[in-house]
Design a protein around this motif. Structure first.
Motif, mmCIF file in Angstrom:
data_model
loop_
_atom_site.group_PDB
_atom_site.id
_atom_site.type_symbol
_atom_site.label_atom_id
_atom_site.label_comp_id
_atom_site.label_asym_id
_atom_site.label_seq_id
_atom_site.Cartn_x
_atom_site.Cartn_y
_atom_site.Cartn_z
ATOM 1 N N ASN A 132 0.854 -1.304 -0.084
ATOM 2 C CA ASN A 132 0.067 -0.121 0.070
ATOM 3 C C ASN A 132 0.900 1.404 -0.033
ATOM 4 O O ASN A 132 0.879 1.910 -0.882
ATOM 5 C CB ASN A 132 -0.850 0.058 1.253
ATOM 6 C CG ASN A 132 -1.896 -1.258 1.152
ATOM 7 O OD1 ASN A 132 -1.591 -2.192 1.880
ATOM 8 N ND2 ASN A 132 -2.967 -1.106 0.401
ATOM 9 N N SER A 150 -4.826 -5.641 2.345
ATOM 10 C CA SER A 150 -3.812 -4.824 1.684
ATOM 11 C C SER A 150 -4.306 -4.784 0.085
ATOM 12 O O SER A 150 -4.302 -3.589 -0.527
ATOM 13 C CB SER A 150 -2.491 -5.328 1.713
ATOM 14 O OG SER A 150 -2.281 -6.380 0.677
ATOM 15 N N VAL A 164 -5.674 -1.437 -2.143
ATOM 16 C CA VAL A 164 -5.164 -1.049 -3.476
ATOM 17 C C VAL A 164 -6.173 -0.671 -4.158
ATOM 18 O O VAL A 164 -6.233 0.347 -5.103
ATOM 19 C CB VAL A 164 -4.197 -2.137 -4.238
ATOM 20 C CG1 VAL A 164 -3.847 -1.662 -5.656
ATOM 21 C CG2 VAL A 164 -2.897 -2.368 -3.291
ATOM 22 N N TYR A 206 -7.634 2.744 -3.051
ATOM 23 C CA TYR A 206 -6.713 3.890 -3.337
ATOM 24 C C TYR A 206 -6.486 4.280 -4.773
ATOM 25 O O TYR A 206 -6.720 5.469 -5.116
ATOM 26 C CB TYR A 206 -5.170 3.252 -2.799
ATOM 27 C CG TYR A 206 -4.105 4.223 -3.160
ATOM 28 C CD1 TYR A 206 -4.018 5.752 -2.566
ATOM 29 C CD2 TYR A 206 -3.224 3.937 -4.467
ATOM 30 C CE1 TYR A 206 -3.031 6.429 -3.250
ATOM 31 C CE2 TYR A 206 -2.438 4.848 -4.928
ATOM 32 C CZ TYR A 206 -2.174 5.934 -4.176
ATOM 33 O OH TYR A 206 -0.998 6.932 -4.654
#
Length: 270
Positions: free
Chosen positions: A125, A168, A172, A175
């Protein structure tokens, strides 16, 4: 990135440039091979630069077509410095692929596995964001470029014993979606690639079934086309996209029964 630039890269005087992390093996190496086959220049990042250099020699890729940078994406300053060196030595990449990632099983009852989660987030990340960081302002200023984040179908639902990795990769996806909204007004594309099971060192130790397992070269070919098209989100292979959608809509009690007895990812040291 424009699709006509992809198809005609080999015929241009100044070939386009792709920056790829995690290039020493697996998906990163396969992507490098695919872009090189279309005439692109390569900027390759890895902790094990000797492995990358050996692969370049074995592949017959000339030195003037590839720059290799040593960096650890867990170390923000390290990966940012690699990106800055690329800008200074090669210019602004047309495509940046944040591929480097780790996958380790964890058990929250074990204190040491909290360190596993910290390291996983630092790589998958923060390391991804740090990979993009050196290029975002320049891409926005020039109103061009594509940023590519490598997620996983493990982002769709949590898998037992795989909490750090699943969380995680879900991060992704979220994000990259946020970044896409930030970059769209500047003409910069953000592509989220969501691989299923790919035959790489990351999956070699898995003790459970891996449906629709793909070879890295096959994944890279489909990924190349998705990047060329500027596709915002793509699950590869398509069969895993169907499976992922079905898993997403399963009620929790049914999903829990499906996952009961499933093999767990090996923990660090196992």
């Amino acid at each position: 990135m424009q699709s006509d630039a992809v198809s005609g890269a080999a015929n241009t005087a100044a070939a386009p440039l792709v920056f790829i992390t995690g290039a020493s093996s697996g998906i990163g190496q396969a992507l490098a091979a695919r872009f090189h086959a279309d005439g692109w220049r390569l900027a390759l990042v890895a902790r094990r630069t000797d492995a990358v250099q050996q692969w370049l020699r074995d592949s017959g890729i000339p030195a003037e077509k590839a720059q290799v940078y040593a960096a650890d994406v867990q170390d923000i300053d390290s990966i940012v410095a690699a990106g800055q060196r690329c800008l200074a030595e090669c210019g602004l990449p047309d495509v940046v692929i944040a591929n480097a990632g780790i996958s380790v099983g964890m058990d929250s009852a074990e204190r040491d596995d909290l360190d596993v989660m910290r390291d996983t987030f630092a790589t998958n990340n923060t390391g991804l964001a740090a990979t993009f960081h050196p290029f975002v302002a320049a891409m926005r200023a020039q109103r061009r470029g594509t940023l590519v984040g490598i997620a996983s179908v493990s982002a769709i639902r949590g898998l037992p014993g795989h909490g750090a990795y699943c969380a995680s990769k879900a991060g992704v996806v979220a994000y990259c979606e946020s970044l896409r909204g930030e970059c769209r007004p500047f003409g910069v594309k953000v592509v989220t690639l969501v691989p299923g099971y790919i035959a790489t060192p990351l999956t070699a130790g898995n003790t459970y079934g891996m449906p629709f397992l793909m070879q890295p070269s096959e994944f890279a070919d489909q990924a190349f086309r998705a990047i060329a098209a500027g596709t915002s989100y793509r699950v590869i292979p398509w069969q895993m996209a169907v499976v992922a959608k079905l898993l997403r809509v399963l009620p929790n009690p049914l999903y829990d029964r499906v996952m009961a007895g499933r093999g767990r990812k090996k923990r660090r040291g196992e």
